[in-house]
Design an enzyme around this catalytic site. Structure first.
Site, mmCIF file in Angstrom:
data_model
loop_
_atom_site.group_PDB
_atom_site.id
_atom_site.type_symbol
_atom_site.label_atom_id
_atom_site.label_comp_id
_atom_site.label_asym_id
_atom_site.label_seq_id
_atom_site.Cartn_x
_atom_site.Cartn_y
_atom_site.Cartn_z
ATOM 1 N N CYS A 1 0.842 -1.197 0.000
ATOM 2 C CA CYS A 1 0.000 0.000 0.000
ATOM 3 C C CYS A 1 0.878 1.248 0.000
ATOM 4 O O CYS A 1 1.783 1.375 0.832
ATOM 5 C CB CYS A 1 -0.915 0.004 1.218
ATOM 6 S SG CYS A 1 -1.924 1.515 1.350
ATOM 7 N N CYS B 1 -14.425 -10.459 19.510
ATOM 8 C CA CYS B 1 -13.426 -9.689 18.760
ATOM 9 C C CYS B 1 -12.331 -9.187 19.681
ATOM 10 O O CYS B 1 -11.512 -8.356 19.275
ATOM 11 C CB CYS B 1 -14.093 -8.521 18.038
ATOM 12 S SG CYS B 1 -14.928 -7.359 19.137
#
Length: 410
Positions: A59, A363
């Site tokens: 990226c 999570c």
């Protein structure tokens, strides 16, 4: 003044850890790094002795944007690190359990992104925040997003410009659905009729499926639908959805497997139904959730899907009013998928129940371990934990834990 340090380990947030400890982003164990200290944290100046596990980030925004922190780590080292996060957290909590290998659930990429929109001296800008700061990094695309979201920064910028007169910092959520892109704006406040007309025109020009402000629908040009098993769900405005489609399918597959053979299942913290709608293909389901729009969307999807078993819904704050043992004992299995804070109150009631099987989705490994300790103290056995990686390149990891109670208690 810069100094050289030797990186000894990889920390829980993806930082390299040196003596002190000193936390240095973008470094790896075994590397010699030139850094500038700021207390316990340091800024990386240069890597002088690169690790064999170091790879080139793909990226162009990687060292600026704070969304990804591990693109410089080779895949095998990365998977071992993320698996180790779960193992170490359970070990510190005194919990022994089989931890399965990390499951890659990135799929074709993130299907939801939240952009920050801010006024700058050069005009309106849209992007993500720099690592551990509130500095905006303007972007034109996000390489880890699903292809449908690649134009989303430009679309978010176009909408933000329509709202620029408020001079308020905005958060713009964009979700890829089968009906097109669903956009929800937060931070602006209610829009007057003139502004709503402008936003409707923007949605038409940008071909958005739906545009809303704080969950208030400005225009819905096409239903923003997502598949959930056999069902098709119309996502509530600004509603929560698992980060990747494969992530949701993976988590749901583990939950359905854990509940195999159950005739009655309670799905607690059910959201809009990623587990309930799939479980209903085999069992009768009670879906309990505090978020009423999510629960209503689940209910509509269940009612419009032929062949499902009965799905009952109950709006309820499980933090303040957890299901009690007398309510729980009529179920063959219970699923719970709480927010990051975990489900301590509900775990205590489950520990006092006779439910044979609990599938716990989390999570956050820390709150999972806390709640797991409560269930184990109540007589459950944690058979296995499966870590699921749908937040690739971040320190976040999902877990599915399977708990069973000895049959003598039933």
């Amino acid at each position: 003044m810069a100094e050289r340090i030797r990186i000894e380990a990889l920390g829980a947030r993806g930082d390299g850890v040196g003596p002190g400890p000193t936390f240095v982003p973008y470094t790896l164990p075994g590397e010699t790094a030139l850094v500038e200290r700021d207390g316990a944290r340091a800024r990386l100046v240069a890597v002088e002795d690169p690790s064999p596990s170091r790879i080139e980030p793909f990226c162009p925004y990687f060292f600026q944007c704070g969304g990804c922190v591990t693109q410089h780590i080779a895949s095998d080292t990365y998977a071992a690190w993320k698996h180790g996060l779960v193992v170490d957290t359970l070990r510190r909590a005194g919990i022994e359990a089989e931890v399965a290998p990390l499951v890659d659930a990135h799929g074709d990429g993130r299907r939801r992104l939240t952009f920050h929109a801010r006024q700058t001296p050069e005009g309106m800008a849209v992007g993500f925040m720099a690592l551990r700061t509130h500095d905006l990094v303007s972007i034109t695309h996000c390489p880890i997003a699903t292809p449908a979201l690649l134009p989303s920064p430009a679309l978010a910028l176009a909408v933000a410009r329509r709202l620029a007169r408020s001079k308020k910092p905005l958060d713009i959520g964009v979700t890829a659905t089968d009906g097109g892109l669903d956009m929800d704006v937060r931070g602006h406040g209610p829009a007057n009729p003139s502004l709503r007309q402008s936003l409707v025109a923007a949605a038409n020009e940008l071909d958005l499926a739906r545009l809303s402000i704080h969950g208030d629908i400005v225009v819905e040009r096409r239903p923003p639908t997502v598949p959930m098993g056999r069902a098709t769900l119309v996502l509530p405005p600004g509603g929560f959805l698992q980060a990747t489609r494969l992530g949701e399918e993976t988590l749901a597959g583990l939950v359905v497997e854990a509940c195999s053979g159950a005739k009655r299942v309670a799905d607690l913290f059910a959201g809009c139904g990623p587990f309930a709608l799939r479980l209903a293909e085999r069992a009768e389901v009670l879906a309990v959730e505090q978020d009423k729009p999510a629960l209503q969307a689940l209910d509509r999807a269940a009612r419009s899907t032929p062949g499902l078993r009965r799905v009952m819904i109950e709006p309820r704050d499980l933090f303040r009013r957890p299901l009690l043992p007398l309510e729980l004992d009529r179920f063959d299995a219970v699923v719970m998928d709480p927010p990051r804070a975990g489900a301590e109150a509900q775990a205590r009631q489950l520990a006092a129940s006779k439910v044979p099987v609990v599938a716990s989705v989390s999570c956050d490994a820390g709150t999972f371990a806390r709640d797991a300790g409560i269930l184990i103290a109540g007589g459950y056995r944690l058979e296995r934990v499966t870590p699921v990686d749908q937040f690739r390149h971040s320190p976040h990891v999902e877990l599915v834990g399977l708990f069973r109670r000895p049959k003598s208690r039933r």
